[in-house]
Each structure stands twice: as structure tokens, then as C-alpha cells.
Design an enzyme around this catalytic site. Structure first.
Site, PDB file in Angstrom:
ATOM      1  N   GLU A 197       0.875  -1.179   0.000  1.00 31.13           N
ATOM      2  CA  GLU A 197       0.000   0.000   0.000  1.00 31.13           C
ATOM      3  C   GLU A 197       0.913   1.232   0.000  1.00 31.13           C
ATOM      4  O   GLU A 197       1.812   1.342   0.824  1.00 31.13           O
ATOM      5  CB  GLU A 197      -0.909  -0.026   1.234  1.00 31.13           C
ATOM      6  CG  GLU A 197      -1.633   1.267   1.537  1.00 31.13           C
ATOM      7  CD  GLU A 197      -2.488   1.799   0.390  1.00 31.13           C
ATOM      8  OE1 GLU A 197      -3.304   1.050  -0.165  1.00 31.13           O
ATOM      9  OE2 GLU A 197      -2.319   2.986   0.049  1.00 31.13           O
ATOM     10  N   CYS A 231     -12.305   4.046   1.400  1.00 30.49           N
ATOM     11  CA  CYS A 231     -13.431   3.981   2.334  1.00 30.49           C
ATOM     12  C   CYS A 231     -13.042   4.473   3.727  1.00 30.49           C
ATOM     13  O   CYS A 231     -13.694   5.334   4.298  1.00 30.49           O
ATOM     14  CB  CYS A 231     -13.961   2.547   2.410  1.00 30.49           C
ATOM     15  SG  CYS A 231     -15.206   2.338   3.685  1.00 30.49           S
ATOM     16  N   CYS A 287     -15.974   6.880   2.719  1.00 28.20           N
ATOM     17  CA  CYS A 287     -17.195   6.570   3.487  1.00 28.20           C
ATOM     18  C   CYS A 287     -17.109   6.931   4.969  1.00 28.20           C
ATOM     19  O   CYS A 287     -18.000   7.579   5.511  1.00 28.20           O
ATOM     20  CB  CYS A 287     -17.508   5.075   3.397  1.00 28.20           C
ATOM     21  SG  CYS A 287     -17.186   4.339   1.811  1.00 28.20           S
ATOM     22  N   LYS A 301     -16.351  10.697   5.863  1.00 25.36           N
ATOM     23  CA  LYS A 301     -17.547  11.425   5.369  1.00 25.36           C
ATOM     24  C   LYS A 301     -18.722  11.265   6.331  1.00 25.36           C
ATOM     25  O   LYS A 301     -19.362  12.229   6.710  1.00 25.36           O
ATOM     26  CB  LYS A 301     -17.887  10.903   3.977  1.00 25.36           C
ATOM     27  CG  LYS A 301     -19.119  11.473   3.298  1.00 25.36           C
ATOM     28  CD  LYS A 301     -20.435  10.857   3.655  1.00 25.36           C
ATOM     29  CE  LYS A 301     -20.551   9.363   3.547  1.00 25.36           C
ATOM     30  NZ  LYS A 301     -20.593   8.832   2.211  1.00 25.36           N
ATOM     31  N   TYR A 304     -23.359  11.219  -5.710  1.00 22.26           N
ATOM     32  CA  TYR A 304     -23.273  10.937  -4.282  1.00 22.26           C
ATOM     33  C   TYR A 304     -22.426  11.996  -3.544  1.00 22.26           C
ATOM     34  O   TYR A 304     -22.845  12.562  -2.545  1.00 22.26           O
ATOM     35  CB  TYR A 304     -22.559   9.610  -4.036  1.00 22.26           C
ATOM     36  CG  TYR A 304     -23.320   8.340  -4.272  1.00 22.26           C
ATOM     37  CD1 TYR A 304     -23.878   7.645  -3.208  1.00 22.26           C
ATOM     38  CD2 TYR A 304     -23.425   7.794  -5.538  1.00 22.26           C
ATOM     39  CE1 TYR A 304     -24.527   6.437  -3.398  1.00 22.26           C
ATOM     40  CE2 TYR A 304     -24.070   6.581  -5.737  1.00 22.26           C
ATOM     41  CZ  TYR A 304     -24.624   5.902  -4.663  1.00 22.26           C
ATOM     42  OH  TYR A 304     -25.256   4.713  -4.856  1.00 22.26           O
ATOM     43  N   GLU A 323     -23.753  14.772  -0.917  1.00 22.47           N
ATOM     44  CA  GLU A 323     -23.444  14.555   0.506  1.00 22.47           C
ATOM     45  C   GLU A 323     -22.638  15.718   1.079  1.00 22.47           C
ATOM     46  O   GLU A 323     -22.929  16.215   2.175  1.00 22.47           O
ATOM     47  CB  GLU A 323     -22.674  13.239   0.674  1.00 22.47           C
ATOM     48  CG  GLU A 323     -23.548  12.026   0.399  1.00 22.47           C
ATOM     49  CD  GLU A 323     -22.840  10.692   0.561  1.00 22.47           C
ATOM     50  OE1 GLU A 323     -23.523   9.665   0.655  1.00 22.47           O
ATOM     51  OE2 GLU A 323     -21.588  10.657   0.577  1.00 22.47           O
ATOM     52  N   HIS A 355     -44.830  -0.433  15.328  1.00 25.17           N
ATOM     53  CA  HIS A 355     -45.491   0.832  15.609  1.00 25.17           C
ATOM     54  C   HIS A 355     -45.004   1.440  16.913  1.00 25.17           C
ATOM     55  O   HIS A 355     -44.805   0.701  17.872  1.00 25.17           O
ATOM     56  CB  HIS A 355     -47.010   0.582  15.671  1.00 25.17           C
ATOM     57  CG  HIS A 355     -47.800   1.816  15.866  1.00 25.17           C
ATOM     58  ND1 HIS A 355     -47.977   2.743  14.859  1.00 25.17           N
ATOM     59  CD2 HIS A 355     -48.444   2.296  16.953  1.00 25.17           C
ATOM     60  CE1 HIS A 355     -48.711   3.743  15.322  1.00 25.17           C
ATOM     61  NE2 HIS A 355     -48.999   3.500  16.587  1.00 25.17           N
ATOM     62  N   GLU A 411     -43.028   1.712   9.316  1.00 19.93           N
ATOM     63  CA  GLU A 411     -44.279   0.935   9.226  1.00 19.93           C
ATOM     64  C   GLU A 411     -45.058   1.292   7.968  1.00 19.93           C
ATOM     65  O   GLU A 411     -45.866   0.508   7.470  1.00 19.93           O
ATOM     66  CB  GLU A 411     -45.146   1.115  10.474  1.00 19.93           C
ATOM     67  CG  GLU A 411     -45.737   2.489  10.671  1.00 19.93           C
ATOM     68  CD  GLU A 411     -46.516   2.581  11.994  1.00 19.93           C
ATOM     69  OE1 GLU A 411     -47.478   1.824  12.180  1.00 19.93           O
ATOM     70  OE2 GLU A 411     -46.136   3.414  12.843  1.00 19.93           O
TER      71      GLU A 411
HETATM   72  P1  NDP Z   1     -21.118   9.977  -9.261  1.00 17.77           P
HETATM   73  O1  NDP Z   1     -20.922   9.146 -10.449  1.00 17.77           O
HETATM   74  O2  NDP Z   1     -22.122   9.608  -8.237  1.00 17.77           O
HETATM   75  O3  NDP Z   1     -21.480  11.451  -9.732  1.00 17.77           O
HETATM   76  C1  NDP Z   1     -20.681  12.168 -10.622  1.00 17.77           C
HETATM   77  C2  NDP Z   1     -21.405  13.442 -10.969  1.00 17.77           C
HETATM   78  O4  NDP Z   1     -20.564  14.271 -11.756  1.00 17.77           O
HETATM   79  C3  NDP Z   1     -22.673  13.186 -11.764  1.00 17.77           C
HETATM   80  O5  NDP Z   1     -23.656  14.071 -11.315  1.00 17.77           O
HETATM   81  C4  NDP Z   1     -22.241  13.510 -13.187  1.00 17.77           C
HETATM   82  O6  NDP Z   1     -23.292  13.964 -13.981  1.00 17.77           O
HETATM   83  C5  NDP Z   1     -21.267  14.643 -12.936  1.00 17.77           C
HETATM   84  N1  NDP Z   1     -20.256  14.807 -13.980  1.00 17.77           N
HETATM   85  C6  NDP Z   1     -19.430  13.855 -14.470  1.00 17.77           C
HETATM   86  N2  NDP Z   1     -18.595  14.405 -15.386  1.00 17.77           N
HETATM   87  C7  NDP Z   1     -18.903  15.705 -15.457  1.00 17.77           C
HETATM   88  C8  NDP Z   1     -18.399  16.791 -16.222  1.00 17.77           C
HETATM   89  N3  NDP Z   1     -17.406  16.636 -17.077  1.00 17.77           N
HETATM   90  N4  NDP Z   1     -18.955  18.013 -16.051  1.00 17.77           N
HETATM   91  C9  NDP Z   1     -19.971  18.184 -15.171  1.00 17.77           C
HETATM   92  N5  NDP Z   1     -20.488  17.200 -14.422  1.00 17.77           N
HETATM   93  C10 NDP Z   1     -19.963  15.981 -14.568  1.00 17.77           C
HETATM   94  O7  NDP Z   1     -19.670  10.155  -8.652  1.00 17.77           O
HETATM   95  P2  NDP Z   1     -19.154  10.777  -7.275  1.00 17.77           P
HETATM   96  O8  NDP Z   1     -17.883  11.451  -7.609  1.00 17.77           O
HETATM   97  O9  NDP Z   1     -20.211  11.540  -6.597  1.00 17.77           O
HETATM   98  O10 NDP Z   1     -18.843   9.465  -6.425  1.00 17.77           O
HETATM   99  C11 NDP Z   1     -18.035   8.419  -6.991  1.00 17.77           C
HETATM  100  C12 NDP Z   1     -18.577   7.077  -6.623  1.00 17.77           C
HETATM  101  O11 NDP Z   1     -18.295   6.818  -5.269  1.00 17.77           O
HETATM  102  C13 NDP Z   1     -20.083   6.952  -6.750  1.00 17.77           C
HETATM  103  O12 NDP Z   1     -20.471   6.535  -8.028  1.00 17.77           O
HETATM  104  C14 NDP Z   1     -20.445   5.962  -5.710  1.00 17.77           C
HETATM  105  O13 NDP Z   1     -20.475   4.688  -6.296  1.00 17.77           O
HETATM  106  C15 NDP Z   1     -19.331   6.067  -4.695  1.00 17.77           C
HETATM  107  N6  NDP Z   1     -19.826   6.762  -3.482  1.00 17.77           N
HETATM  108  C16 NDP Z   1     -20.775   6.152  -2.730  1.00 17.77           C
HETATM  109  C17 NDP Z   1     -21.263   6.765  -1.608  1.00 17.77           C
HETATM  110  C18 NDP Z   1     -22.306   6.092  -0.800  1.00 17.77           C
HETATM  111  O14 NDP Z   1     -22.479   4.871  -0.934  1.00 17.77           O
HETATM  112  N7  NDP Z   1     -23.055   6.803   0.037  1.00 17.77           N
HETATM  113  C19 NDP Z   1     -20.790   8.076  -1.174  1.00 17.77           C
HETATM  114  C20 NDP Z   1     -19.811   8.635  -2.060  1.00 17.77           C
HETATM  115  C21 NDP Z   1     -19.358   7.997  -3.158  1.00 17.77           C
HETATM  116  P3  NDP Z   1     -24.344  12.951 -14.665  1.00 17.77           P
HETATM  117  O15 NDP Z   1     -25.172  12.408 -13.561  1.00 17.77           O
HETATM  118  O16 NDP Z   1     -25.105  13.847 -15.561  1.00 17.77           O
HETATM  119  O17 NDP Z   1     -23.541  11.929 -15.377  1.00 17.77           O
END
Ligand code: NDP
Length: 462
Positions: free
Chosen positions: A35, A43, A48, A51, A180, A184, A439, A444
Site C-alpha cells: 500500500e 473507504c 465513506c 464522510k 453521491y 453529501e 409501531h 411501518e
Molecule cells: P457519481 O458518479 O455519483 O457522480 C458524478 C457526478 O458528476 C454526476 O452528477 C455527473 O453527472 C457529474 N459529472 C461527471 N462528469 C462531469 C463533467 N465533465 N462536467 C460536469 N459534471 C460531470 O460520482 P461521485 O464522484 O459523486 O462518487 C463516486 C462514486 O463513489 C459513486 O459513483 C459511488 O459509487 C461512490 N460513493 C458512494 C457513496 C455512498 O455509498 N453513500 C458516497 C460517495 C461515493 P451525470 O449524472 O449527468 O452523469
């Protein structure tokens, strides 16, 4: 493993890599894991876990406000970002220690160095220049925030990595993205009193979620005071002499901010990893191509977790690691089951979801029954908070199977975990109906929506 230094060498000490290394070592395999940063990976170290700690911290402002309705008089409250970050770092260090301890106890050798592939069985340990060989190699190096180098002023922006370590809490922040992380963090910063603007290119935030839930969250966030600008993108970020940032958007807005954060997805960490040298195939985004058993095109090399860009979620990486162990070391070929993954967005209010959105189900099935409830949770009555909860079950009319369950509101993530079991088990709406309610709870409602709110036939709501 005749002729090899190790049975298994794992590159990357995140959720997937550590699980594969620890379990293989506990089975008596000779295992090493490298690593380059900190054990625990995205994470634990910068995703995660930190966050979620920040989410909890950011909720206290509303808790203090809500307390009055329940008879509490809360004195003046103050918030220290510095104290929070320091406490968070202590907890992260503790968890990292547990990861290391787990590896040590299982007998896995740990290398604190970047490692790169040399060939199908050889790994270079960068810190010493030493090469080691292994019968099998697992690449589990994860991903990193996607860069947006084409944005003028990109160098003034931060990602979620830096957001978790800011020296001080910004007065204002502009966050670009609608996924996400953007959603968040917008809620986290707003909860801590930061003037927050979210800029998203699409029509509505959280493009892959149920439309009702997306609209409900958008409304709730705006009502809290978060500015959301949809159908817009950042065009330029300029630093002013006083250190503040001026953000120009394509739609012609100029926003002032102390910080600008980009959350535009995450890309696989494969640059310079020696994949070419070892002959490992990647897709155009750099994600390692794998089959259903996490095997790359090179028989001795496997890849799992975010570096494969299948589903970027911690439990998925861990599951893929366990499938690798079953397949390679237990003679029980097992491919990851990526169907019906329950997930949560730790927005405020929270989203918990599993299965198809109404929009997806409308395309997949001829007729749907949609059960939908929107109500003020009991928790919000005495507090006086104008907060609505949405619960929705999407049912395939043909066989009554619940194909999607979506919740917006407090504890939605906790509920999604249990709904995930019911959908995985193939429960029908009748199973929900004959389940006794707990309840008084918000949950529910999931078992007391007896008649459909509406139907969707051939894609049309009727
Ligand atoms: P996401 O894929 O969730 O979201 C990326 C966002 O960026 C989307 O809204 C996308 O738009 C937008 N986007 C992508 N490229 C561009 C661009 N060139 N210009 C403008 N907007 C753009 O990725 P995140 O970075 O939020 O998170 C990464 C991953 O990490 C997630 O997919 C998720 O799987 C994981 N994660 C999970 C969490 C949880 O379980 N609670 C919390 C945080 C992360 P569009 O939707 O239109 O494509």
C-alpha cells in the site's frame, strides 16, 4: 507455488485488497500486500467513514434547533471544525490500525510502498527497487477523483480528498457535480453553516435515482438554504487578490466562494501501474477489464474493487474479494452478484434505495403498481421542522414482485439494508401486506400502503 516468493501478492490496501490478503493468509497461503498511502483505502481513509463522521457532525445544528420543541433549552452552541477534524483523524488512525492488525494476525506481510507490475508474476516494490514474484497477483488499487484539467483555474479547486482536511471551515463553497459525493458534501457544509451552492449539468441531481426521490431531496435541500443550479457547469475559476474565488458558470452566473470543490466521478488508479508491461487489458477510462470471476486477460492477474469500475462501492469490493477467495482457493467458482445492491446517499434528508427506479421499471415491465406515501414523520411534529418523508414501492403488476423500494427521510439508509434482503428474497407486495407493522415507526409505512397510488401501463402513468 514452486518458484514463487508468494502464493498471492495484493497491490492496494483498501477494502477489497485487504480482505483478499487477510482471508488468503488466514487459509495458510503465503501472502504479501503493498500500500503506497495508508491501509484502509478510500473507504476508511478518505471516503465513506470520514464522510459519515462529518455527516453526523453537520446534523447537530438541526438537532439543537429541534430540541426546543421537545422542551429542551439549549444554550449557545459553537462549532470547531479543527476539533472535529482532529477527532476524525484519531478515529481513522484507529481503524487503520485495525486493518493492519487483521493482516498481521492472519500472517500477511505488509509493504508500505507503491508497487507496480513488471510481468505476469512479478511486482516491483518502488521504495526499495526490489522485485518479488507471486503465483497470483490481485490488483486492488481503487480510484481517485476524476480530474477536470480543461477547466481554467482547475488548480484552485479541491476534491473530496482535500475537503476532509481543510485547515479551516470555508465561509462559502461551490460544489460541482450531482452525484453521491457532491450531494453529501453540499449537505455537510451547509449543516456546518457554510453558504453552499451546488452546480449540476443535468436537469435534476442524482441522475441514477428514482425521479420522485431526486425531486424530493432537491426541494428539501433548497428549503434548508442550499442553492442548487441545474443545467449549468463551471466555466472558469479565478483567484482574487484577497484569496477568495470567483466562479463563472456557462449560464453566465458569477459566484463568490472561499472554496470550489469538484465531485465529477472517480477514475481508476491505473496510471503507471505497469499494466502494459504485464499485458493487462484496460478500457478507455483505464479500468481493468475482468471477467465474471475478477480475472484479467492475464491468467495469473486478478483485479477487484473500484479499479475495475464495475460498481464503485465498498461492500462490492469486499464481496468481489470473497468471490476471488472462493474461486481461487476453495475450488468453488463464485462470481460477484451485483444485482439488487441496496445503497444510501447520506444527504439530509437521507436516501435509501434498492432495485429499479420507477423510470427503469416502467421500461422493463408492461404494468406497474406504484405505492407512494409522503408524510411528515413523527420526529418532525414537536420539533416543528417542515420535513417530509417519501416512501415508494414499485411493484411489477404481472407477478406482484416488489422490484424497487425508495425512501427519502431519516434513517433511510438503515431501512434500505433490510429492504435489500426482501427484494433479494423476491418478496411480493403480498408478503409486505401480511407483515405486521412495527409501531410507531416511520418504517411501518412500508407495510401499510395497501392500495396503489397509481399505475404505470406501457410507460404511461394512469
Ligand atoms: P457519481 O458518479 O455519483 O457522480 C458524478 C457526478 O458528476 C454526476 O452528477 C455527473 O453527472 C457529474 N459529472 C461527471 N462528469 C462531469 C463533467 N465533465 N462536467 C460536469 N459534471 C460531470 O460520482 P461521485 O464522484 O459523486 O462518487 C463516486 C462514486 O463513489 C459513486 O459513483 C459511488 O459509487 C461512490 N460513493 C458512494 C457513496 C455512498 O455509498 N453513500 C458516497 C460517495 C461515493 P451525470 O449524472 O449527468 O452523469
Amino acid at each position: 507455488m514452486p518458484g514463487f516468493d508468494y502464493d498471492l501478492f495484493v497491490i492496494g490496501g483498501g477494502s477489497g485488497g485487504v480482505r483478499a490478503a487477510r482471508v488468503a493468509a488466514s487459509m495458510g497461503k503465503k501472502v504479501a500486500i503493498a500500500e503506497e498511502f495508508r491501509f484502509g483505502g478510500t473507504c476508511v481513509i478518505r471516503g465513506c467513514v470520514p464522510k459519515k463522521l462529518l455527516v453526523y457532525a453537520s446534523q447537530y445544528r438541526e438537532h439543537f434547533e429541534d430540541a426546543a420543541g421537545y422542551g429542551w433549552q439549549v444554550g449557545e452552541s459553537t462549532f470547531s471544525w479543527e476539533k472535529l477534524i482532529a477527532a476524525k483523524d484519531v478515529e481513522i488512525a484507529r481503524l487503520e490500525g485495525l486493518y493492519r492488525k487483521g493482516l498481521t494476525n492472519a500472517g500477511a506481510e505488509q509493504f508500505e510502498t507503491r508497487a507496480e507490475l513488471v510481468d505476469a508474476h512479478t511486482v516491483l516494490l518502488k521504495s526499495t527497487g526490489r522485485t518479488v514474484t507471486a503465483e497470483r497477483i490481485v490488483v486492488a488499487v481503487g480510484g481517485a477523483p476524476s480530474v477536470h484539467g480543461a477547466l481554467p483555474g482547475y488548480e484552485h479547486t479541491i476534491s473530496s480528498n482535500e475537503a476532509l482536511h481543510l485547515k479551516q471551515l470555508p465561509k462559502s463553497i461551490v460544489i460541482e457535480g450531482g452525484g453521491y459525493i457532491a450531494v453529501e458534501f453540499a449537505n455537510i457544509f451547509h449543516g456546518m453553516g457554510v453558504a453552499t451552492t451546488l452546480v449540476y449539468r443535468g436537469k435534476e441531481i442524482l441522475s441514477r435515482f428514482d425521479g420522485d426521490i431526486r425531486r424530493g431531496l432537491h426541494k428539501a435541500m433548497v428549503e434548508k438554504g442550499i442553492t442548487i443550479l441545474c443545467e449549468d457547469v463551471l466555466q472558469k475559476v479565478e483567484k482574487r487578490p484577497d484569496g477568495s474565488l470567483a466562479v463563472s458558470t456557462k449560464a453566465g452566473k458569477v459566484l463568490e466562494a472561499s472554496e470550489v470543490m469538484l465531485a465529477l466521478g472517480r477514475s481508476p488508479n491505473t496510471k503507471g501501474l505497469g499494466l502494459d508491461a504485464a499485458g493487462v487489458a484496460v478500457d478507455p477510462r483505464g479500468a481493468i477489464l475482468v471477467d465474471n470471476y475478477s480475472r484479467t486477460n492475464v491468467p495469473s492477474i486478478f483485479a477487484l474493487g473500484d479499479v475495475t469500475d464495475r460498481v464503485q462501492l465498498t461492500p462490492v469490493a469486499i464481496h468481489e474479494a470473497m468471490c476471488f477467495i472462493e474461486t481461487e482457493y476453495k475450488n468453488n467458482p463464485t462470481s460477484p452478484d451485483l444485482d439488487l445492491i441496496a445503497t444510501a446517499v447520506f444527504s439530509q434528508p437521507e436516501i435509501g434505495t434498492v432495485g429499479m427506479s420507477e423510470e427503469q421499471a416502467a421500461k422493463a415491465f408492461a404494468e406497474l403498481e406504484v405505492y407512494r406515501a409522503e408524510f411528515r414523520p413523527m420526529k418532525a411534529t414537536l420539533s416543528g421542522r417542515a420535513e417530509k418523508m417519501i416512501m415508494k414501492l414499485i411493484v411489477n403488476a404481472a407477478d406482484r414482485k416488489v422490484v424497487g423500494a425508495h425512501i427519502l427521510g431519516h434513517d433511510a439508509g438503515e431501512m434500505a439494508q433490510l429492504l435489500g434482503i426482501t427484494l433479494k428474497a423476491g418478496c411480493t407486495k403480498d408478503d409486505f401486506d401480511r407483515t405486521m407493522a412495527v409501531h410507531p415507526t416511520a418504517a411501518e409505512e412500508l407495510v401499510t400502503m395497501y392500495s396503489p397510488s397509481y399505475r404505470v401501463k406501457n410507460g404511461e402513468r394512469i
